[in-house]
Design a protein around this motif. Structure first.
Motif, PDB file in Angstrom:
ATOM      1  N   LYS A 166       0.893  -1.183   0.023  1.00 46.15           N
ATOM      2  CA  LYS A 166       0.073  -0.062   0.064  1.00 46.15           C
ATOM      3  C   LYS A 166       0.888   1.081   0.117  1.00 46.15           C
ATOM      4  N   ALA A 167       0.738   2.266  -0.843  1.00 44.78           N
ATOM      5  CA  ALA A 167       1.588   3.264  -1.150  1.00 44.78           C
ATOM      6  C   ALA A 167       0.692   4.664  -1.254  1.00 44.78           C
ATOM      7  N   VAL A 168       1.316   5.490  -0.668  1.00 43.11           N
ATOM      8  CA  VAL A 168       0.449   6.904  -0.586  1.00 43.11           C
ATOM      9  C   VAL A 168       1.773   7.766  -0.806  1.00 43.11           C
ATOM     10  N   SER A 220      -5.531  13.506   5.038  1.00 36.21           N
ATOM     11  CA  SER A 220      -6.066  12.461   6.250  1.00 36.21           C
ATOM     12  C   SER A 220      -7.307  12.132   5.791  1.00 36.21           C
ATOM     13  N   LYS A 221      -8.063  12.865   5.140  1.00 37.48           N
ATOM     14  CA  LYS A 221      -9.365  12.712   4.714  1.00 37.48           C
ATOM     15  C   LYS A 221      -9.588  11.841   3.546  1.00 37.48           C
ATOM     16  N   LEU A 222      -8.767  11.839   2.609  1.00 35.48           N
ATOM     17  CA  LEU A 222      -8.416  11.124   1.350  1.00 35.48           C
ATOM     18  C   LEU A 222      -8.153   9.568   1.478  1.00 35.48           C
ATOM     19  N   CYS A 223      -7.084   9.687   2.241  1.00 32.26           N
ATOM     20  CA  CYS A 223      -6.473   8.304   2.546  1.00 32.26           C
ATOM     21  C   CYS A 223      -6.441   7.668   3.741  1.00 32.26           C
ATOM     22  N   TYR A 224      -6.966   8.458   4.753  1.00 31.42           N
ATOM     23  CA  TYR A 224      -7.094   7.747   6.152  1.00 31.42           C
ATOM     24  C   TYR A 224      -5.687   6.877   6.793  1.00 31.42           C
ATOM     25  N   PRO A 225      -4.745   7.676   6.556  1.00 34.47           N
ATOM     26  CA  PRO A 225      -3.472   6.995   6.933  1.00 34.47           C
ATOM     27  C   PRO A 225      -3.364   6.277   8.397  1.00 34.47           C
ATOM     28  N   CYS A 226      -4.404   6.847   9.422  1.00 39.89           N
ATOM     29  CA  CYS A 226      -4.427   6.144  10.835  1.00 39.89           C
ATOM     30  C   CYS A 226      -5.398   4.856  10.596  1.00 39.89           C
ATOM     31  N   LEU A 227      -6.012   4.498   9.569  1.00 38.77           N
ATOM     32  CA  LEU A 227      -7.099   3.372   9.454  1.00 38.77           C
ATOM     33  C   LEU A 227      -6.201   2.294   8.514  1.00 38.77           C
ATOM     34  N   ILE A 228      -5.645   2.787   7.372  1.00 40.23           N
ATOM     35  CA  ILE A 228      -4.893   2.212   6.502  1.00 40.23           C
ATOM     36  C   ILE A 228      -3.302   2.307   6.693  1.00 40.23           C
ATOM     37  N   ASN A 229      -2.749   1.040   7.048  1.00 36.48           N
ATOM     38  CA  ASN A 229      -1.308   1.113   7.337  1.00 36.48           C
ATOM     39  C   ASN A 229      -0.356   1.216   6.225  1.00 36.48           C
ATOM     40  N   TYR A 230      -0.205   2.206   5.628  1.00 37.13           N
ATOM     41  CA  TYR A 230       0.478   2.353   4.108  1.00 37.13           C
ATOM     42  C   TYR A 230       2.329   1.836   4.342  1.00 37.13           C
ATOM     43  N   ASP A 231       2.379   0.994   3.645  1.00 42.01           N
ATOM     44  CA  ASP A 231       3.305   0.260   3.581  1.00 42.01           C
ATOM     45  C   ASP A 231       4.872   1.277   2.980  1.00 42.01           C
ATOM     46  N   PHE A 232       4.308   2.242   2.161  1.00 46.09           N
ATOM     47  CA  PHE A 232       5.434   3.102   1.377  1.00 46.09           C
ATOM     48  C   PHE A 232       4.673   4.592   1.620  1.00 46.09           C
ATOM     49  N   VAL A 233       5.407   5.586   2.093  1.00 46.35           N
ATOM     50  CA  VAL A 233       5.038   6.882   2.145  1.00 46.35           C
ATOM     51  C   VAL A 233       6.093   7.668   1.260  1.00 46.35           C
TER      52      VAL A 233
END
Length: 365
Positions: free
Chosen positions: A197-199, A276-289
């Motif tokens: 998962k990437a953002v 924070s409201k597009l990708c919900y980084p604290c609900l979805i544990n992104y592997d790559f930032v």
């Protein structure tokens, strides 16, 4: 679909109304914090009580938490599979990436459960694009390289032989890529737990100014009549009839008045909505930032990590308005000069979670 297909759609394709998010923003307190946020800063150096109070006071930009019994997502970020990274030149990029991931996870662990308001799973994943062949989930953040990222996903998926053959309209309106919310619940969970998962994010002020320049300083058949007319009507005294009819010529200060208005005449839009409201980084544990400021380096490291073809490199061209100077710190300074200190403070207040989550330096206001 042919590997050599050149994607193109009619130039008069209007911007889609699906970009319009009908979210409302309550009035916010004017609160300022001073944080040193260099990339190598440890989160423990930030005063926890200060952030907690800020998060609790922010009524409109809450980090949403779902009930753990309903989500059943992994709480800890997993180690990235770097077995395909053979080149030693990525060592510094990798170290930076690990710091970003750890910083975001630690922030979310400490402060991500302030709000326990329920959020619908399909909404949470609605901005995430799926590339099944290389098992990638990419959360779209407009004005942070998303057009070229979607071109890359189309090439990875075998829909085109080159990112340079794909037009802007085909990228955004062609419906060639799947979104995660198009799958059923089981398939969503499977991908969230097994795909990379990437953002990719960007300094909030730069992203905001970039969005304004793109949508309001050039002819636009969607943003001018939908947003421009409403903004001019509410925030420009004695506007002439022609301007009220076509919605062109919105000034940056008028745009900011709209952004900060608790009773906007037209809703929010993904191009300036908070990450924070597009990708919900604290609900979805992104592997790559990844970050726009180091876009090519981050993107090409990511491509090597997921086993992309060696010849595929992240495209560096400007998607539209290529003759315009790219939005940078100096350009942002020019746009902010006509705003009051309070207005600049409120913009920061609006995006404060994005600043904190992704460790961006607090702007000089």
């Amino acid at each position: 679909m042919s590997q050599n297909t050149k994607f193109h759609m009619p130039e008069d394709q209007k911007e889609k109304r699906e970009n319009l998010l009908n979210s409302e923003r309550p009035t916010r307190d004017l609160t300022k914090i001073s944080l040193s946020q260099a990339e190598d800063q440890a989160l423990s150096k930030v005063t926890g009580s200060s952030i907690s109070k800020l998060v609790e006071k922010h009524q409109g930009t809450k980090i949403l938490s779902m009930k753990s019994s309903e989500m059943n997502w992994p709480l800890d970020i997993r180690p990235l599979n770097k077995s395909l990274v053979k080149d030693n030149k990525w060592k510094k990029t990798d170290e930076t990436q690990e710091k970003r991931r750890s910083f975001l996870q630690e922030f979310c662990r400490k402060y991500g459960a302030v709000s326990h308001r329920q959020s619908h799973l399909f909404h949470v994943v609605s901005r995430i694009y799926v590339e099944d062949k290389h098992k990638i989930l990419y959360c779209e953040v407009p004005k942070a390289g998303c057009s070229n990222w979607k071109r890359v996903l189309m090439v990875l998926n075998g829909l085109a032989s080159s990112a340079y053959n794909i037009s802007h309209d085909a990228v955004h309106y062609g419906k060639h890529l799947k979104k995660l919310d198009s799958f059923d619940l089981k398939e969503i969970y499977t991908r969230l737990n097994t795909y990379t998962k990437a953002v990719f994010v960007r300094d909030p002020m730069e992203r905001l100014v970039s969005a304004f320049r793109d949508k309001f300083e050039h002819p636009n058949s969607y943003y001018h009549p939908v947003f421009g007319k409403a903004i001019i009507k509410k925030y420009r005294p004695n506007a002439c009839e022609e301007t009220l009819n076509n919605g062109s010529g919105v000034k940056f200060k008028e745009f900011i008045h709209y952004l900060l208005d608790a009773h906007r005449p037209v809703g929010m839009d993904i191009h300036w909505e908070k990450v924070s409201k597009l990708c919900y980084p604290c609900l979805i544990n992104y592997d790559f930032v990844g970050k726009f400021e180091t876009l090519e380096e981050d993107a090409n490291y990511f491509l090597q990590m997921i086993g992309a073809p060696k010849e595929l490199k992240f495209p560096n061209f400007k998607d539209r308005h290529s003759s315009d100077e790219r939005t940078n710190a100096q350009v942002v300074k020019h746009y902010l000069k006509d705003l009051s200190r309070t207005e600049k403070q409120l913009i920061y207040d609006f995006y404060y979670l994005d600043y904190l989550m992704f460790n961006y330096t607090t702007p000089f206001l």
